[in-house]
Design an enzyme around this catalytic site. Structure first.
Site, PDB file in Angstrom:
ATOM      1  N   LEU A 152       0.864  -1.199   0.000  1.00 15.48           N
ATOM      2  CA  LEU A 152       0.000   0.000   0.000  1.00 15.48           C
ATOM      3  C   LEU A 152       0.890   1.235   0.000  1.00 15.48           C
ATOM      4  O   LEU A 152       1.663   1.428   0.940  1.00 15.48           O
ATOM      5  CB  LEU A 152      -0.832  -0.027   1.294  1.00 15.48           C
ATOM      6  CG  LEU A 152      -2.218   0.597   1.278  1.00 15.48           C
ATOM      7  CD1 LEU A 152      -3.165  -0.169   0.372  1.00 15.48           C
ATOM      8  CD2 LEU A 152      -2.781   0.626   2.705  1.00 15.48           C
ATOM      9  N   HIS A 153       0.800   2.036  -1.034  1.00 14.87           N
ATOM     10  CA  HIS A 153       1.630   3.244  -1.025  1.00 14.87           C
ATOM     11  C   HIS A 153       1.051   4.393  -1.844  1.00 14.87           C
ATOM     12  O   HIS A 153       1.655   5.454  -1.921  1.00 14.87           O
ATOM     13  CB  HIS A 153       3.037   2.934  -1.529  1.00 14.87           C
ATOM     14  CG  HIS A 153       3.084   2.661  -3.005  1.00 14.87           C
ATOM     15  ND1 HIS A 153       2.714   1.464  -3.542  1.00 14.87           N
ATOM     16  CD2 HIS A 153       3.437   3.444  -4.039  1.00 14.87           C
ATOM     17  CE1 HIS A 153       2.839   1.523  -4.856  1.00 14.87           C
ATOM     18  NE2 HIS A 153       3.274   2.712  -5.199  1.00 14.87           N
TER      19      HIS A 153
END
Ligand code: UD1
Length: 390
Positions: free
Chosen positions: A220-221
């Site tokens: 997740l970024h």
């Protein structure tokens, strides 16, 4: 004569950020294998610089050390893009490349394309034509603009050609060749590092992977999920609740790690069955993905890798620029909708979830096709230039 000489210049291959490396590695190999192509200069912009985000992946992918690193580092989008442009311009004088080869959609892709375009050097864009139709994504702007100024556009899925045609790009510039990222995956998956080794090395006990349900992998970024406190909180709540049903392994991106601390959200993960790891190498990542029950992600590349590996993927976004992974592959868009994620997860745990099929031309030979086509294209340009000179 100047033009003719320039046509024989090297292929300037640009990398900047982590997802570029697995796309460029098979290209560099395929270019080097053809004696009818000029040599390669590999230029790293320095957008990513940590050992974990860089050297480890270079080693895993057997990418040669870059001929040059522009060392731009982090910054705002404007600063990073401008700094890459400033530092890349003199490199064009130094190498006089016959063309500039860019991959994907990161700031380095657009910045180097802009410099090449204004100097009249052809641009080759690999992974062209993908569109999320969400212009709040920095990558979407990078894609649209790079494609507008690219001379040759290599696409990974058929829908890309329609997107490009709609934006007025001549079909003669577009070639459907398949997916170089999947070339890398197929090349290396046989050497993937077993998840247990990765977990033990990170200090977790073997019992973390002992759940009969298996484990899930998280990445997740995206700014939309992690740069605002409310969005990051929602994301973490989803992951915490998923981990009550399935243990999760999460190699965490530095942007996300920093924001969890900055927004004071660490306590949301206390007691959750989530193994937080530092960013991992390519072989560790392939080991985790290929053995996972499910991936939860907002990455573009992982949507494709899970489709190629037939592992269900829940994409925590409202859109995807890679529709073939939803239409044919194992991908489902779930956003940050907790109930939707949990109901998809239950289905995966009960029945295995979407099985999908591997999309057309994701066969491990995309880079070879690109090298062959590029060789033809450069030869044609050379012939045309010689005719003009004669
Ligand atoms: C970039 C790409 C994104 C890609 C992602 C993969 C753009 C617009 N975005 O996003 O498309 O999916 O790379 O990782 O190009 N940082 C480090 N070490 C590093 C690099 C970055 O700690 O080696 C930290 C810095 O605090 C930096 C932050 O991560 O400010 C974000 O890095 P940046 O390259 O700006 O964007 P990414 O989120 O990595």
């Amino acid at each position: 004569m100047g033009d003719l000489l320039r046509l024989r210049g090297p292929l300037a291959c640009i990398v900047g950020a982590r997802p570029n490396y697995m796309k460029m590695a098979p290209l560099v190999r395929a270019f080097a294998a053809r004696s009818d192509l000029p040599g390669v200069v590999l230029i790293h912009t320095g957008q990513h610089y940590d050992v974990a985000m860089n050297e480890r992946l270079f080693a895993d992918l057997a990418l040669p050390t870059p001929d040059l690193n522009l060392q731009v580092g982090s910054g705002s989008h404007a600063l990073q893009t401008a700094e890459i442009m400033l530092r890349f311009e003199p490199v064009m004088d130094q190498y006089a490349p016959s063309c500039v080869i860019v991959v994907g959609d990161v700031n380095s892709t657009l910045a180097c394309s802009l410099v090449a375009s204004k100097r009249g050097t052809p641009i080759v864009h690999v992974e062209a034509g993908l569109r999320s139709f969400d212009r709040s994504m920095p990558e979407e702007i990078n894609r649209v603009l790079t494609d507008q100024i690219a001379d040759v556009l290599y696409t990974t899925e058929r829908a890309a050609a329609d997107n490009l045609a709609r934006e007025g790009i001549a079909p003669s510039r577009v070639r459907f060749v398949g997916n170089v990222m999947i070339d890398s995956l197929l090349n290396h998956v046989g050497h993937a590092i077993p998840p247990l080794d990765t977990l033990l090395r990170a200090g977790f006990g073997a019992q973390f992977l002992a759940d009969p349900a298996g484990f899930g992998v998280v990445t997740l970024h995206r700014p939309s999920n992690v740069d605002r406190a409310d969005a990051l909180r929602e994301s973490l709540v989803v992951l915490r609740d998923v981990s009550a049903r399935l243990p999760l392994v999460w190699p965490i991106h530095p942007r996300t790690q920093r924001n969890i601390e900055r927004f004071g959200l660490s306590s949301l993960l206390t007691g959750a069955r989530i193994a937080l790891l530092a960013p991992q190498g390519y072989l560790e990542t392939l080991g985790l993905l290929s053995n996972a029950r499910v991936a939860l992600t907002d990455s573009g590349g992982i949507q494709e890798e899970t489709t190629a590996l037939a592992v269900p993927c829940l994409t925590m976004r409202e859109n995807t620029e890679r529709p073939v992974t939803v239409e044919q592959g194992t991908n489902t868009l779930v956003g940050r909708d907790r109930d939707r994620v949990l109901s998809c997860l239950d289905e995966i745990l009960e029945s295995g979830g979407k099985r999908g099929r591997v999309p057309e031309l994701w066969d491990g030979r995309a880079a070879e096709r690109i090298a062959a086509d590029l060789s033809r294209w450069l030869a044609e340009r050379q012939r045309d230039a010689e005719l003009v000179q004669a």
